[in-house]
Design a protein around this motif. Structure first.
Motif, PDB file in Angstrom:
ATOM      1  N   PRO A  81     -10.757 106.646  14.832  1.00 50.23           N
ATOM      2  CA  PRO A  81     -10.302 105.982  13.552  1.00 50.23           C
ATOM      3  C   PRO A  81     -11.027 106.754  12.388  1.00 50.23           C
ATOM      4  O   PRO A  81     -10.492 106.972  11.362  1.00 50.23           O
ATOM      5  CB  PRO A  81     -10.764 104.532  13.615  1.00 50.23           C
ATOM      6  N   GLY A 161     -12.250 100.059  13.322  1.00 52.50           N
ATOM      7  CA  GLY A 161     -10.795 100.739  13.291  1.00 52.50           C
ATOM      8  C   GLY A 161      -9.852  99.806  14.328  1.00 52.50           C
ATOM      9  O   GLY A 161      -8.736  99.318  13.902  1.00 52.50           O
ATOM     10  N   ILE A 369      -3.347 103.260  15.929  1.00 53.09           N
ATOM     11  CA  ILE A 369      -4.941 103.086  15.525  1.00 53.09           C
ATOM     12  C   ILE A 369      -5.726 102.256  16.480  1.00 53.09           C
ATOM     13  O   ILE A 369      -6.807 102.690  16.959  1.00 53.09           O
ATOM     14  CB  ILE A 369      -5.155 102.514  14.142  1.00 53.09           C
TER      15      ILE A 369
END
Length: 566
Positions: A81, A161, A369
């Motif tokens: 991330p 993240g 993500i």
């Protein structure tokens, strides 16, 4: 002849003391451990993947497939991330103009990974284990602490993240701290997939990379960026009209792509290290596989940069606010009504994609993500185990080691998640990038040192070209990252921070100079070797309790015993 054979036999027998066997292509004998013999490690890296034999072609896809896996595991560090956030900020701030920096950083990362892979293939050990056997106690402990800091910083970015992705996917129903707990729990579950075999676990990492490629590739096709602009930005090393903001972003790309703890990852393949041809072949296929893996990771990073460069370059908060209002987004308050340039992070990036391209773009972004964070969290945990076991020579059960390495990073991550709003994490991400940038020399300098030594690498030691180019690359990367650190510290505008940074900098630079001093001696600058027991013999400078069976030492140097740094 008979006497010579007997002598060789004695040398060979000495290499098997304590149940540990060395060979003519690795001068370092791993320390034997009674505990390890009775209860061997159960991490998946202990499993040996067989390599097809009797394949005489110059290039064999069967052999490449057998070596495929570790490079993709390593490449995940280029897709965490923190990297994704650096990519989207680069596109939003500079358009396509910094793609060449991303390309250059990836190539440098490949060259550094080549050194780490060669060290692993030739010696059978990863960098932490070699450091443990060559550095004295105090420098070794300092190195371990520095790399642990880098791992903690990276782990915080990765877990946060994942938590942000879960928050986006649940439309805010899962708070940041809840996402952190979920991520930690499922990471424990996934880490024990290695019980089902190395290849299955590597396939799982390949699946996560595929999810990232499909998710961010979808965004790329949806936005349809200017292909000419992408190619020009990638291959023309110039940034027209760029200022300090773009320069800082370029430096941030280098710091985000080249991860210090990633150099410590080590793969396991069934290579006959007594056979020079097999070692050479393993080096070749590992390099090819790493190049393919990093090419795929580079494409995924390009997807993210290009999407935000095409859609959000030169956009203002007012523009985004108006678009989000028009689409009925509940997050318009994220973008104040002013003409400041849009500032995005992973969370805001998903929101603006949803505002401009619909809810599907937001959810697919969040899935990408989540895959990036989950995979990089797992590799970060593995590298944490390598670093802890290598530097401290720990012989713990797998569960104990996983629990400890996860616990080291969990406390600061949970504190951030509890006391920090999901909308205001950019400052923390900048700090963590600076923290990791500062740790880079502690991985890059030792890897160049050890791979340049004939006493460790034998016929596979770096040649003059690699020594010079490696030194230049490492100097350049460290200088760029130090600039990034200086820019960050000066932006704090606090005399107290300046004084504190000054004291830390003095200690930091002293230790860097210590590592550089030994590196230069190892590279052959013998005039710096004042007071050493091995003056003018840099090839033996790092030897420590080493047997050298059936190996011809350089002229004028005799084997039998060795030395550590002093």
């Amino acid at each position: 002849m008979k006497g010579e054979k007997n002598e060789k036999s004695k040398l060979y027998d000495s290499s098997q003391d304590n149940g540990v066997q060395t060979n003519q292509y690795s001068s370092i004998a791993p320390a034997a451990s009674p505990v390890a013999q009775e209860d061997p490690f159960t991490t998946y890296f202990e499993e040996k993947v067989p390599i097809p034999e009797n394949v005489n072609q110059i290039f064999s896809f069967r052999k490449l497939w057998a070596f495929t896996g570790p490079g993709f595991l390593m490449s995940i560090a280029y897709l965490d991330p923190g990297n994704i956030e650096s990519d989207l900020q680069s596109g939003a701030v500079a358009g396509f103009k910094l793609l060449w920096v991303l390309l250059g950083s990836t190539i440098i990362g490949l060259l550094l990974q080549r050194l780490a892979a060669r060290l692993g293939v030739v010696t059978g050990m990863h960098l932490a284990e070699v450091c443990n056997r060559q550095y004295p106690t105090v420098p070794r402990v300092i190195l371990w602490l520095m790399i642990e800091l880098a791992i903690i910083g990276s782990d915080m970015q990765e877990v946060i993240g994942c938590a942000i992705a879960l928050n986006l996917l649940s439309v805010g129903r899962i708070p940041l701290w809840g996402g952190v707990l979920i991520t930690i729990t499922d990471t424990f579950v996934f880490l024990f997939l290695d019980k089902y075999g190395l290849r299955k676990l590597e396939a799982f990492f390949g699946f996560l990379i595929t999810v990232m490629a499909v998710s961010f590739g979808y965004e790329y096709v949806l936005v349809n960026p200017n292909q000419g602009g992408v190619l020009k930005g990638m291959f023309v090393p110039y940034c027209a009209g760029c200022g300090s903001q773009q320069l800082e972003q370029a430096v941030g790309i280098v710091g985000a792509v080249i991860m210090p703890h990633n150099i410590y990852l080590h793969s396991s393949r069934e290579v006959d290290r007594k056979n020079k041809k097999d070692v050479k072949e393993a080096n070749k296929y590992f390099f090819i596989e790493s190049a393919i893996a990093l090419f795929i990771s580079f494409l995924i990073n390009v997807f993210v940069v290009a999407v935000f460069a095409q859609a959000f370059y030169n956009k203002t908060n007012m523009d985004v606010n108006a678009e989000c209002n028009a689409t009925g987004s509940p997050h318009t308050d994220l973008f104040p009504l002013n003409n400041d340039t849009l500032q995005v992070d992973i969370y805001k990036g998903g929101i603006v994609l949803g505002c401009f391209f619909g809810p599907a773009a937001l959810y697919i972004w969040a899935i990408g993500i989540l895959a990036a964070g989950q995979s990089s969290t797992m590799t970060g945990t593995y590298s944490g185990q390598f670093v802890m076991e290598g530097f401290l020579n720990l012989r713990w059960s797998r569960f104990a080691r996983v629990l400890l390495t996860r616990s080291i990073a969990i406390t600061p991550t949970l504190l951030v998640a509890i006391f920090q709003d999901v909308r205001h994490l950019t400052g923390m991400n900048d700090f963590l990038n600076v923290l990791q940038s500062m740790q880079l020399p502690f991985a890059l300098i030792p890897i160049l040192t050890f791979t340049s030594l004939t006493s460790i690498m034998n016929d596979f030691a770096n040649g003059l070209v690699w020594k010079i180019s490696g030194g230049i690359v490492i100097l350049m990367v460290c200088a760029i990252n130090m600039y990034f650190v200086v820019v960050y510290v000066t932006s704090l505008n606090s005399v107290l921070y300046y004084v504190l940074a000054g004291f830390i900098s003095v200690a930091y630079l002293c230790f860097i100079l210590y590592l550089v001093w030994h590196c230069l001696i190892a590279l052959g600058v013998s005039c710096l070797d004042f007071g050493s027991r091995v003056r003018n013999q840099p090839a033996l400078y790092l030897l420590n309790s080493i047997s050298l069976p059936q190996y011809t030492l350089p002229s004028g140097i005799s084997g039998g015993g060795g030395f550590r740094f002093h």
